[in-house]
Design a protein around this motif. Structure first.
Motif, short mmCIF file in Angstrom:
data_model
loop_
_atom_site.label_atom_id
_atom_site.label_comp_id
_atom_site.label_asym_id
_atom_site.label_seq_id
_atom_site.Cartn_x
_atom_site.Cartn_y
_atom_site.Cartn_z
N ALA A 66 0.91 -1.26 -0.13
CA ALA A 66 0.12 0.11 0.01
C ALA A 66 0.81 1.32 -0.13
O ALA A 66 0.49 2.24 0.66
CB ALA A 66 -0.85 -0.02 1.21
N GLY A 67 2.07 1.16 -0.53
CA GLY A 67 2.89 2.46 -0.69
C GLY A 67 4.00 2.56 0.36
O GLY A 67 4.62 3.58 0.50
N TYR A 68 3.98 1.63 1.31
CA TYR A 68 4.87 1.86 2.51
C TYR A 68 6.04 0.57 2.78
O TYR A 68 5.61 -0.52 2.33
CB TYR A 68 4.03 1.91 3.83
N ASP A 69 7.03 0.73 3.18
CA ASP A 69 8.21 -0.10 2.97
C ASP A 69 8.07 -0.78 4.47
O ASP A 69 7.89 -0.27 5.39
CB ASP A 69 9.50 0.80 2.89
N ILE A 70 8.20 -2.30 4.33
CA ILE A 70 8.20 -2.94 5.46
C ILE A 70 9.10 -2.75 6.32
O ILE A 70 9.11 -3.05 7.69
CB ILE A 70 7.99 -4.58 5.01
N CYS A 71 10.49 -2.38 6.14
CA CYS A 71 11.45 -2.12 6.97
C CYS A 71 11.47 -0.89 7.46
O CYS A 71 11.66 -0.58 8.60
CB CYS A 71 12.83 -2.34 6.08
N ARG A 72 11.18 0.34 6.67
CA ARG A 72 11.30 1.67 7.05
C ARG A 72 9.85 2.36 7.78
O ARG A 72 10.02 3.19 8.48
CB ARG A 72 11.86 2.65 5.91
N GLU A 73 8.72 1.59 7.35
CA GLU A 73 7.54 2.05 7.69
C GLU A 73 6.57 1.13 8.15
O GLU A 73 5.37 0.92 7.66
CB GLU A 73 7.02 2.79 6.64
N PRO A 74 7.16 0.24 9.18
CA PRO A 74 6.29 -1.11 9.55
C PRO A 74 5.04 -0.52 10.12
O PRO A 74 3.90 -1.32 10.00
CB PRO A 74 7.25 -1.65 10.60
N GLN A 75 5.11 0.47 10.84
CA GLN A 75 3.88 0.82 11.72
C GLN A 75 2.66 1.14 10.43
O GLN A 75 1.42 0.81 10.78
CB GLN A 75 4.01 2.02 12.71
N LYS A 76 2.97 1.89 9.63
CA LYS A 76 2.04 2.20 8.33
C LYS A 76 1.59 1.03 7.63
O LYS A 76 0.49 0.82 7.48
CB LYS A 76 2.53 3.38 7.76
N VAL A 77 2.62 0.14 7.64
CA VAL A 77 2.30 -1.13 6.88
C VAL A 77 1.04 -1.66 7.65
O VAL A 77 0.13 -2.38 7.01
CB VAL A 77 3.40 -1.93 6.71
#
Length: 300
Positions: A66-77
């Motif tokens: 959904a446009g978010y990186d699993i490593c850098r933006e886990p909370q948004k994922v």
């Protein structure tokens, strides 16, 4: 990231010491696609789900959801995914309603909206009569419904289902397939299964995971009958045609041995009739097991 994709991985790897559980997986799954993941036990399916759901960190590579990186933006994922594993634990002493409220608050669903969603999910899963029963008093099939309800409580963009019908009886399995068929319309689901009949009934595409790697391009299975689907998948995995028992000599059942590549119990699953009247059938049962209305759904 491809604008048409809602989930994309790039060189995704997860190693545990010398074990390469996931070894360079490349995925591109479009918005609204229902993709089935097939593979033998130990192929890395659950590890892949754990990576994509940010429960563990990759050794190398990454993924966008959904446009978010699993490593850098886990909370948004996590705000955009729902996850249901076969061994998901629930709090035994909480009721069904309390469980959904608890996780709804963790997802920060507004209180009024949360109550509306809980009511809708209890109705969807035919659990209204069980809403105030404790989790420990439920059958395995009912607990699995709670696990799925918890996973979709916050209306995620992507849903991961790791063998949701494993160890369920025929009634609970049929109910789960009916739910996935209904819920999947317009939503993105990555669905692990050993059962080719479920793939035929539900999926747009299928991919094979073996020894941590994807075997070739996705197979488009939408509209493909089981008689064609089975050899297509077996060919990709490297399994030969099943021999005719009447012409098998010396007690050799080589193809049956190969079925173990898909996981124990698959020979039984593949021999099960895929059609009963329509594309799929399930019947409502009450707690005592009495059968009620039979529903037939047709795959669109």
């Amino acid at each position: 990231m491809n604008m048409a994709a809602i989930l994309e991985t790039r060189g995704l790897k997860k190693h545990f010491g010398g074990l390469r559980a996931i070894d360079g997986v490349e995925l591109n799954i479009g918005q609204g696609e229902l993709r089935c993941l097939i593979g033998p036990n130990g192929a890395g399916k659950t590890t892949l789900f754990r990576l994509l759901s940010t429960l563990i960190q990759p050794t190398a590579g990454t993924a966008d959801i959904a446009g978010y990186d699993i490593c850098r933006e886990p909370q948004k994922v996590r705000q955009h995914i729902g996850v249901a594993f076969t061994d998901t634990a629930l709090y035994a002493r909480l009721t069904v309603r309390e469980t959904l409220r608890y996780f709804g608050r963790l997802y920060q669903v507004p209180p009024r909206q949360l109550e509306e969603r809980i009511a809708a999910l209890l109705h969807l899963f035919d659990m209204e009569g069980y809403a105030d029963r404790s989790i420990e008093a439920l059958s395995r099939g009912m607990r699995q419904k709670v696990v799925i309800a918890r996973a979709i409580l916050h209306s995620p963009d992507v849903l991961f289902l790791d063998e949701p019908t494993t160890c369920l009886d025929i009634q609970a399995s049929a109910d789960m397939i009916d739910f996935i068929h209904t819920y999947a319309r317009g939503r993105t689901i990555l669905f692990a299964t050993h059962n080719l009949t479920e793939i035929e009934l539900l999926c747009d595409t299928a991919m094979i995971l073996r020894e941590g790697r994807i075997c070739g391009a996705p197979i488009r299975v939408r509209g493909m009958p089981l008689a064609q689907l089975q050899p297509a998948i077996f060919e990709r995995i490297g399994i030969g045609p099943k021999p005719d028992r009447a012409h098998t000599t010396g007690g050799s059942h080589e193809a049956e041995d190969h079925l173990g590549c898909l996981g124990q119990g698959d020979a039984r699953n593949l021999s099960r009739p895929p059609h009963i009247g329509g594309i799929g059938v399930h019947s409502d049962t009450d707690a005592a097991g009495d059968h009620g209305v039979v529903h037939v759904f047709h795959r669109q």
